[in-house]
Design an enzyme around this catalytic site. Structure first.
Site, PDB file in Angstrom:
ATOM      1  N   LYS A   1     -70.043  54.755 -51.881  1.00  0.00           N
ATOM      2  CA  LYS A   1     -70.177  54.273 -52.917  1.00  0.00           C
ATOM      3  C   LYS A   1     -70.543  52.378 -52.720  1.00  0.00           C
ATOM      4  O   LYS A   1     -70.900  52.771 -51.316  1.00  0.00           O
ATOM      5  CB  LYS A   1     -68.671  54.073 -52.809  1.00  0.00           C
TER       6      LYS A   1
ATOM      7  N   LYS B   1     -70.425  45.607 -49.870  1.00  0.00           N
ATOM      8  CA  LYS B   1     -70.537  45.027 -49.339  1.00  0.00           C
ATOM      9  C   LYS B   1     -70.121  45.519 -47.877  1.00  0.00           C
ATOM     10  O   LYS B   1     -70.676  45.154 -46.505  1.00  0.00           O
ATOM     11  CB  LYS B   1     -69.560  43.078 -48.879  1.00  0.00           C
TER      12      LYS B   1
ATOM     13  N   LYS C   1     -58.696  49.739 -45.632  1.00  0.00           N
ATOM     14  CA  LYS C   1     -59.400  48.843 -44.375  1.00  0.00           C
ATOM     15  C   LYS C   1     -58.523  49.014 -43.025  1.00  0.00           C
ATOM     16  O   LYS C   1     -59.475  48.625 -41.966  1.00  0.00           O
ATOM     17  CB  LYS C   1     -58.773  47.415 -45.348  1.00  0.00           C
TER      18      LYS C   1
HETATM   19  P1  ADP Z   1     -66.773  45.111 -52.597  1.00  0.00           P
HETATM   20  O1  ADP Z   1     -66.241  46.838 -52.597  1.00  0.00           O
HETATM   21  O2  ADP Z   1     -68.471  45.748 -52.800  1.00  0.00           O
HETATM   22  O3  ADP Z   1     -65.967  44.754 -51.151  1.00  0.00           O
HETATM   23  P2  ADP Z   1     -64.920  44.727 -55.026  1.00  0.00           P
HETATM   24  O4  ADP Z   1     -64.181  45.170 -53.473  1.00  0.00           O
HETATM   25  O5  ADP Z   1     -64.976  42.934 -54.654  1.00  0.00           O
HETATM   26  O6  ADP Z   1     -66.460  45.172 -54.213  1.00  0.00           O
HETATM   27  O7  ADP Z   1     -64.728  44.848 -55.727  1.00  0.00           O
HETATM   28  C1  ADP Z   1     -64.937  43.919 -57.078  1.00  0.00           C
HETATM   29  C2  ADP Z   1     -65.218  44.618 -58.408  1.00  0.00           C
HETATM   30  O8  ADP Z   1     -66.031  45.157 -58.187  1.00  0.00           O
HETATM   31  C3  ADP Z   1     -63.517  45.727 -58.158  1.00  0.00           C
HETATM   32  O9  ADP Z   1     -63.622  45.441 -59.457  1.00  0.00           O
HETATM   33  C4  ADP Z   1     -64.745  46.563 -58.322  1.00  0.00           C
HETATM   34  O10 ADP Z   1     -63.695  48.006 -58.967  1.00  0.00           O
HETATM   35  C5  ADP Z   1     -66.163  46.825 -58.429  1.00  0.00           C
HETATM   36  N1  ADP Z   1     -66.727  47.556 -57.793  1.00  0.00           N
HETATM   37  C6  ADP Z   1     -67.282  47.581 -56.281  1.00  0.00           C
HETATM   38  N2  ADP Z   1     -68.574  48.097 -55.732  1.00  0.00           N
HETATM   39  C7  ADP Z   1     -68.650  48.891 -57.159  1.00  0.00           C
HETATM   40  C8  ADP Z   1     -69.175  50.432 -57.004  1.00  0.00           C
HETATM   41  N3  ADP Z   1     -69.847  50.628 -56.388  1.00  0.00           N
HETATM   42  N4  ADP Z   1     -69.274  51.069 -58.083  1.00  0.00           N
HETATM   43  C9  ADP Z   1     -68.092  50.838 -59.593  1.00  0.00           C
HETATM   44  N5  ADP Z   1     -67.233  49.616 -59.270  1.00  0.00           N
HETATM   45  C10 ADP Z   1     -67.603  49.214 -58.392  1.00  0.00           C
END
Ligand code: ADP
Ligand code: TRP
Length: 320
Positions: free
Chosen positions: A189, A192, A110
């Site tokens: 990956k 957001k 981050k």
């Molecule tokens: P982002 O990366 O979009 O900010 P979050 O960190 O809020 O997503 O993730 C929320 C949940 O979804 C977590 O348990 C995270 O591991 C899962 N997750 C997010 N993006 C992925 C992805 N591309 N593949 C698998 N799991 C994901």
């Protein structure tokens, strides 16, 4: 078995969230007592717009329920409805080694992406550990990127147990190997923060546009293509049957079909997959009091356990 997970309302839910965390969490409702919450305290580390925090928090509940979460089988609640977690986070912070948090990938990532190095971002894993430990959770379904946070949770529980005797259970992460990392439209990956998402409940035109803009190489239509390295086949595998996937692989290898046609096929499959959930979502949105009721019931169940655990913790450390 007690199963717990949280999701931050820092944006709109995408299919990476769905396959990485939501779908496994929903399936686990058949295996034990579930506690799923919206991590709105955590979202303040990245979202500074109060209106967006409020709206996204509610939207996450609607979308998660529409995807199949059953509020009669488990508790669905807001993190802030159990404010005792912030007290537990403080207690955990008194045993948390700086070095342990300094090694956290998510903090380093981050900062590398330009977020300010504020204390809340640094101690984010401590609050997450409190979320998990305050319900005596056994299993935590999350995507792979959260694995280290669960390890930190186990370390902090261990520190408290070493210092004060047996206070906490050590939770286990549950990571679905088939969907460890769902790729986004640029092949990285899906996240957001990378602006490469396909939203679960985006409108049809927008979702189609996102699918059609999946990045591919420049292999011409007639030439054979490598299915193993394509984002299109990786995403298609999430929605299609084994046979359908094998058929797409064959057509890749044979040549004669352009990426655009494969993307159209992926879009149709994806759109059809979420159709029943879109319908359920409309029903939920039509019932004004439904969400308030779900959250009130969830908060009651969550508080009952959190109160018991906090009585135990305060006793153990000498605050009672
Ligand atoms: P982002 O990366 O979009 O900010 P979050 O960190 O809020 O997503 O993730 C929320 C949940 O979804 C977590 O348990 C995270 O591991 C899962 N997750 C997010 N993006 C992925 C992805 N591309 N593949 C698998 N799991 C994901
Ligand atoms: N950090 C998690 C994420 O970004 C959200 C979260 C907060 C969480 N508290 C939790 C997940 C407790 C599991 C358990 O996805």
């Amino acid at each position: 078995m007690r199963i717990l997970s949280g999701i931050q309302p820092s944006g709109i839910l995408h299919i990476g969230n769905y396959f990485g965390m939501m779908k496994p969490a929903i399936a686990l409702q058949n295996e034990g007592e579930t506690f799923y919450f919206v991590a709105n305290y955590h979202a303040l580390t990245s979202l500074k717009d109060p209106k967006a925090v409020r709206e996204n928090s509610r939207r996450v509940v609607v979308d998660f329920l529409a995807c199949g979460l059953d509020p009669d089988r488990g508790a669905v609640f807001m993190q802030t409805d159990v404010p005792q977690v912030t007290e537990l986070a403080w207690i955990l912070s008194t045993v948390a080694p700086m070095g342990l948090l300094e090694r956290a990938h998510s903090y380093k990532d981050k900062i590398a992406r330009g977020m300010s190095p504020v204390v809340g971002l640094f101690s984010y894993p401590i609050l997450m550990a409190a979320d998990i430990l305050i319900y005596d959770s056994d299993v935590v379904p999350v995507g792979k990127d959260q694995k280290q946070h669960i390890e930190i949770t186990r370390d902090l529980a261990g520190k408290i147990n070493e210092t004060y005797g047996d206070v906490f259970k050590l939770p286990e992460p549950r990571i679905n190997p088939a969907t460890e990392v769902v790729p986004g439209i640029d092949g990285q990956k899906m996240s957001k923060s990378y602006h490469n998402t396909i939203d679960i409940f985006g409108d049809e035109k927008e979702v189609r546009k996102r699918v059609m803009s999946i990045v591919t190489d420049s292999t011409p239509v007639e030439a054979p293509k490598d299915p193993a390295r394509s984002t299109i086949t990786q995403l298609y595998s999430l929605f299609a049957s084994k046979e359908e996937l094998a058929e797409m692989h064959e057509r890749f290898k044979k040549g004669g079909t352009g990426y655009g046609d494969f993307k159209k096929q992926l879009f149709e499959k994806l759109w059809e997959y979420f159709a029943p959930m879109r319908k359920r979502r409309e029903e939920i949105l039509g019932d004004k009091l439904y969400i308030d009721n779900v959250l009130a019931r969830g908060a009651e169940r969550a508080n009952a356990i959190a109160d018991d655990v906090m009585t135990r913790v305060r006793g153990a450390v000498g605050l009672r």
